[in-house]
Design a protein around this motif. Sequence first.
Motif, PDB file in Angstrom:
ATOM      1  N   ASP A   1      14.324  45.416  58.536  1.00 37.48           N
ATOM      2  CA  ASP A   1      13.671  45.230  59.833  1.00 37.48           C
ATOM      3  C   ASP A   1      14.401  45.935  60.971  1.00 37.48           C
ATOM      4  N   SER A   2      15.314  46.844  60.647  1.00 38.19           N
ATOM      5  CA  SER A   2      16.091  47.511  61.695  1.00 38.19           C
ATOM      6  C   SER A   2      15.268  48.488  62.513  1.00 38.19           C
ATOM      7  N   GLY A   3      14.149  48.923  61.980  1.00 42.32           N
ATOM      8  CA  GLY A   3      13.371  49.935  62.678  1.00 42.32           C
ATOM      9  C   GLY A   3      12.649  49.424  63.906  1.00 42.32           C
ATOM     10  N   PHE A   4      12.462  48.106  64.010  1.00 46.09           N
ATOM     11  CA  PHE A   4      11.684  47.583  65.124  1.00 46.09           C
ATOM     12  C   PHE A   4      12.358  47.867  66.465  1.00 46.09           C
ATOM     13  N   ILE A   5      13.672  47.647  66.534  1.00 53.09           N
ATOM     14  CA  ILE A   5      14.378  47.856  67.796  1.00 53.09           C
ATOM     15  C   ILE A   5      14.413  49.337  68.155  1.00 53.09           C
ATOM     16  N   ILE A   6      14.478  50.217  67.139  1.00 52.63           N
ATOM     17  CA  ILE A   6      14.423  51.662  67.388  1.00 52.63           C
ATOM     18  C   ILE A   6      13.076  52.039  68.002  1.00 52.63           C
ATOM     19  N   GLY A   7      12.007  51.493  67.416  1.00 55.00           N
ATOM     20  CA  GLY A   7      10.684  51.781  67.946  1.00 55.00           C
ATOM     21  C   GLY A   7      10.493  51.253  69.356  1.00 55.00           C
ATOM     22  N   LEU A   8      11.072  50.079  69.659  1.00 54.05           N
ATOM     23  CA  LEU A   8      10.930  49.520  71.001  1.00 54.05           C
ATOM     24  C   LEU A   8      11.625  50.386  72.043  1.00 54.05           C
ATOM     25  N   LYS A   9      12.832  50.860  71.723  1.00 51.06           N
ATOM     26  CA  LYS A   9      13.550  51.686  72.689  1.00 51.06           C
ATOM     27  C   LYS A   9      12.884  53.061  72.832  1.00 51.06           C
ATOM     28  N   ALA A  10      12.322  53.564  71.753  1.00 49.55           N
ATOM     29  CA  ALA A  10      11.548  54.800  71.879  1.00 49.55           C
ATOM     30  C   ALA A  10      10.286  54.568  72.699  1.00 49.55           C
ATOM     31  N   PHE A  11       9.727  53.363  72.611  1.00 49.26           N
ATOM     32  CA  PHE A  11       8.545  53.033  73.414  1.00 49.26           C
ATOM     33  C   PHE A  11       8.883  53.017  74.901  1.00 49.26           C
TER      34      PHE A  11
ATOM     35  N   ALA B   1      11.061  54.973  76.268  1.00 43.17           N
ATOM     36  CA  ALA B   1      11.062  56.390  76.624  1.00 43.17           C
ATOM     37  C   ALA B   1       9.642  56.924  76.763  1.00 43.17           C
ATOM     38  N   ALA B   2       8.749  56.487  75.853  1.00 42.17           N
ATOM     39  CA  ALA B   2       7.361  56.942  75.935  1.00 42.17           C
ATOM     40  C   ALA B   2       6.682  56.429  77.192  1.00 42.17           C
ATOM     41  N   ILE B   3       7.020  55.208  77.623  1.00 43.65           N
ATOM     42  CA  ILE B   3       6.457  54.666  78.854  1.00 43.65           C
ATOM     43  C   ILE B   3       6.930  55.485  80.052  1.00 43.65           C
ATOM     44  N   ILE B   4       8.193  55.910  80.038  1.00 44.60           N
ATOM     45  CA  ILE B   4       8.690  56.762  81.116  1.00 44.60           C
ATOM     46  C   ILE B   4       7.854  58.038  81.204  1.00 44.60           C
ATOM     47  N   GLY B   5       7.433  58.549  80.043  1.00 40.46           N
ATOM     48  CA  GLY B   5       6.565  59.717  80.015  1.00 40.46           C
ATOM     49  C   GLY B   5       5.101  59.396  80.209  1.00 40.46           C
TER      50      GLY B   5
ATOM     51  N   THR C   1       8.955  62.242  78.269  1.00 40.71           N
ATOM     52  CA  THR C   1       9.383  61.354  77.191  1.00 40.71           C
ATOM     53  C   THR C   1      10.755  61.761  76.668  1.00 40.71           C
ATOM     54  N   ALA C   2      10.978  63.065  76.543  1.00 36.31           N
ATOM     55  CA  ALA C   2      12.287  63.539  76.079  1.00 36.31           C
ATOM     56  C   ALA C   2      13.386  63.171  77.069  1.00 36.31           C
ATOM     57  N   LEU C   3      13.127  63.392  78.357  1.00 36.88           N
ATOM     58  CA  LEU C   3      14.116  63.012  79.369  1.00 36.88           C
ATOM     59  C   LEU C   3      14.332  61.500  79.379  1.00 36.88           C
ATOM     60  N   GLY C   4      13.254  60.741  79.248  1.00 34.57           N
ATOM     61  CA  GLY C   4      13.384  59.295  79.205  1.00 34.57           C
ATOM     62  C   GLY C   4      14.174  58.823  78.003  1.00 34.57           C
ATOM     63  N   ALA C   5      14.004  59.479  76.853  1.00 32.52           N
ATOM     64  CA  ALA C   5      14.745  59.094  75.654  1.00 32.52           C
ATOM     65  C   ALA C   5      16.242  59.320  75.837  1.00 32.52           C
ATOM     66  N   LEU C   6      16.612  60.463  76.419  1.00 37.47           N
ATOM     67  CA  LEU C   6      18.031  60.717  76.664  1.00 37.47           C
ATOM     68  C   LEU C   6      18.594  59.713  77.672  1.00 37.47           C
TER      69      LEU C   6
ATOM     70  N   LEU D   1      12.225  49.256  82.129  1.00 40.83           N
ATOM     71  CA  LEU D   1      10.773  49.314  82.222  1.00 40.83           C
ATOM     72  C   LEU D   1      10.258  48.842  83.579  1.00 40.83           C
ATOM     73  N   ILE D   2      10.958  47.889  84.184  1.00 44.14           N
ATOM     74  CA  ILE D   2      10.452  47.292  85.430  1.00 44.14           C
ATOM     75  C   ILE D   2      10.373  48.318  86.555  1.00 44.14           C
ATOM     76  N   PRO D   3      11.470  49.018  86.900  1.00 43.66           N
ATOM     77  CA  PRO D   3      11.325  50.018  87.972  1.00 43.66           C
ATOM     78  C   PRO D   3      10.414  51.174  87.589  1.00 43.66           C
ATOM     79  N   VAL D   4      10.381  51.528  86.301  1.00 39.65           N
ATOM     80  CA  VAL D   4       9.514  52.633  85.882  1.00 39.65           C
ATOM     81  C   VAL D   4       8.050  52.264  86.089  1.00 39.65           C
ATOM     82  N   LEU D   5       7.664  51.072  85.661  1.00 37.72           N
ATOM     83  CA  LEU D   5       6.278  50.644  85.824  1.00 37.72           C
ATOM     84  C   LEU D   5       5.917  50.461  87.298  1.00 37.72           C
ATOM     85  N   MET D   6       6.863  49.944  88.092  1.00 32.96           N
ATOM     86  CA  MET D   6       6.607  49.800  89.522  1.00 32.96           C
ATOM     87  C   MET D   6       6.414  51.158  90.179  1.00 32.96           C
ATOM     88  N   LEU D   7       7.248  52.139  89.798  1.00 31.79           N
ATOM     89  CA  LEU D   7       7.125  53.478  90.367  1.00 31.79           C
ATOM     90  C   LEU D   7       5.804  54.123  89.959  1.00 31.79           C
TER      91      LEU D   7
END
Length: 351
Positions: A274-284, A286-290, A298-303, A328-334
């Motif tokens: 089940d280790s992949g779930f946290i990886i997917g969440l953090k990548a998500f 980054a995807a939200i930033i994009g 998304t690439a900049l957000g991931a870094l 996520l909070i400031p990103v979604l607000m922005l």
Amino acid sequence: MTWDVALILLTDGLANGAVYLLAGLGLVLVFSVTRVVFVPFGDIAAFAALTLAAFETGRLPPTIGLVAVLALLATLTESASLLRRGQWRSIPGAALAWGLLPLLPCALAWLAAGPGTPAWLHVALAVLLVLPIAPLLARVVFQPIADASVLVLLIVSLALHFLLSNLGLLFFGPEGSRTRALVDGALTLGAGFTVGGQVLLMLAAAGVLSGLFFLVFERTVAGKALRATAVNRVGARLVGIRPARTARLAYGCASLLAGLIGVLIAPVTTMYYDSGFIIGLKAFVAAIIGGLVSYPMTALGALAVGVLESFASFWSGALKDVIVFSLLIPVLMLRSWMSVHSEEDPEELEP
């Protein structure tokens, strides 16, 4: 915090960011083409890591059984769909495409399992074994509800993650695994600062794959079909592009990226079913930033997520995930502030 510690944290953060970058690209690709937030992406990465660990210990990877079950379900689903449409003559072709073709990597893995097989072949087979998983899941689960709302697709995707997580426990067991480093040695920089070979490989892989990603989208017919489907599904269908086919291509690319992520991170962290779930969440994140549409953002957000996670683990290991997800909070607000809001006209609401 000294400069030496800051450099070490920055290096680790960039390495983690490289992983989130690849995962974020896969999530954005699948969402833009199919409107599915593909939550099981991280599970496929974990399965690839555990598959490689099984190869290194001389065992037959349980992934073979998982892929065989999914291939059977996909074949039955496609055959039932063809029978409903009266296209029973196409059933043998469907059985070949959905039943036998995904089993080819399983047959290669079965032949290569055991001692004496080169390490590079283990890595290649680990990626090939997980390659059919996302397309098979899409055929069984997502294609029948392709026209549903994004919320319904998200709920189904979450349910699919929990199902895969339990299947991972069934097939792989609760034990964690870590593989041998793909690259030995280290690069020594100034002032005695060294960077491990595995970290350099992760950074190089992220850069090369991102470049290939760009070239495929800009220079190939398949890439242009993916872009067209992402921009306008109806328009793509009108010019002869089949959204179902581009969706399968998107899921296949996502599976490939997940497999590569799995073999890249397996030597640096202990992977569980089940280790992949946290990886997917953090990548998500980054995807939200994009905005789930922009690959460069998304690439900049991931870094940024990787570096923030690394420094947050230095400040407080127990709160590092909280700090990352709080991004996520400031990103979604922005994004809400920058987006154009259209208010409904009260006169239009009157009967």
